[in-house]
Design a protein around this motif. Sequence first.
Motif, PDB file in Angstrom:
ATOM      1  N   THR A   1       0.847  -1.191   0.000  1.00 30.27           N
ATOM      2  CA  THR A   1       0.000   0.000   0.000  1.00 30.27           C
ATOM      3  C   THR A   1       0.886   1.247   0.000  1.00 30.27           C
ATOM      4  O   THR A   1       2.101   1.167   0.190  1.00 30.27           O
TER       5      THR A   1
ATOM      6  N   GLY B   1      -5.655  -9.471  -9.910  1.00 28.60           N
ATOM      7  CA  GLY B   1      -5.165  -8.132  -9.615  1.00 28.60           C
ATOM      8  C   GLY B   1      -6.300  -7.181  -9.287  1.00 28.60           C
ATOM      9  O   GLY B   1      -6.174  -5.957  -9.404  1.00 28.60           O
TER      10      GLY B   1
ATOM     11  N   TYR C   1      -7.642  -6.199  -6.507  1.00 28.27           N
ATOM     12  CA  TYR C   1      -7.482  -5.260  -5.407  1.00 28.27           C
ATOM     13  C   TYR C   1      -6.507  -4.125  -5.704  1.00 28.27           C
ATOM     14  O   TYR C   1      -6.482  -3.128  -4.985  1.00 28.27           O
ATOM     15  N   ASP C   2      -5.700  -4.276  -6.759  1.00 30.95           N
ATOM     16  CA  ASP C   2      -4.749  -3.220  -7.119  1.00 30.95           C
ATOM     17  C   ASP C   2      -5.513  -1.950  -7.490  1.00 30.95           C
ATOM     18  O   ASP C   2      -6.385  -1.962  -8.367  1.00 30.95           O
TER      19      ASP C   2
ATOM     20  N   GLU D   1      -1.601  -0.624  -3.711  1.00 27.38           N
ATOM     21  CA  GLU D   1      -0.877  -0.454  -4.966  1.00 27.38           C
ATOM     22  C   GLU D   1      -0.696  -1.775  -5.708  1.00 27.38           C
ATOM     23  O   GLU D   1      -0.779  -1.820  -6.937  1.00 27.38           O
ATOM     24  N   HIS D   2      -0.463  -2.829  -4.950  1.00 27.74           N
ATOM     25  CA  HIS D   2      -0.228  -4.128  -5.599  1.00 27.74           C
ATOM     26  C   HIS D   2      -0.407  -5.256  -4.589  1.00 27.74           C
ATOM     27  O   HIS D   2      -0.085  -5.103  -3.406  1.00 27.74           O
ATOM     28  N   THR D   3      -0.934  -6.382  -5.055  1.00 25.38           N
ATOM     29  CA  THR D   3      -1.038  -7.581  -4.220  1.00 25.38           C
ATOM     30  C   THR D   3      -0.414  -8.747  -4.969  1.00 25.38           C
ATOM     31  O   THR D   3      -0.423  -8.772  -6.207  1.00 25.38           O
ATOM     32  N   ARG D   4       0.110  -9.715  -4.222  1.00 23.50           N
ATOM     33  CA  ARG D   4       0.679 -10.899  -4.875  1.00 23.50           C
ATOM     34  C   ARG D   4       0.682 -12.078  -3.912  1.00 23.50           C
ATOM     35  O   ARG D   4       0.814 -11.916  -2.694  1.00 23.50           O
TER      36      ARG D   4
END
Length: 228
Positions: A42, A70, A72-73, A194-197
Amino acid sequence: MLSSRLLIRSFLFSAFISAMLFASVASAEEVISGKPQVEFQTNRGIFVVELYPDKAPASVANFLKYIELGFYDGTIFHRTIKNFVVQGGGLTADMLQKSTYSPIVNESNNGLKNEPGTIAMARAFDPDSATSQFFINLTDNKYLNFYKPDPHYIGYAVFGKVIKGLDVLQAISATPTQVIGLNKNVPIDPVIVEHTRLLDMPVMPESQSSKPTPTEITKPKAKGKKRG
């Protein structure tokens, strides 16, 4: 000479048994640590959640589906309340609701509790209405647990726990908020995912008055007389 051979054979056999035992222990550890872990990056920091597919298979599968896409990005934590919860997973920075898949079954009766650091599915009053939104408990929210199969008491399904970065979420919960339409407690400065993985290598856990929106959970009012 014979005794030496026997000693060598005994040593090799012991080494073989030790190797087998070590392999068994390593295999058991892999099973224990084989729970999926998802990293959230985040604009306020990083946190990691560990998921429990053995306890909440539908919730975990649903969550991972959104992670894989992706989904939630670019979404925000649109509801943050200190010493209560942070909630997100469905709105953009423009406060627009994202399209989701069909709702899933409520798995609140799985033995997991809404304890500090746990992640649970947000939903409407209908017990089986959860889609993409989730919340993270920042305290022991006992009244959100399953009590009985009644819409008023069925509770919210826990499906994992924050194992790293809980301090990031606590800081997020303390951010100043505002009211936007029917949404209360919206951070003034957007908290953006910003990004999830999905992590390949597991990480070690750290010691660790408007009408509510459809997926909003409600904190009960304190009972008793007002002071002052």
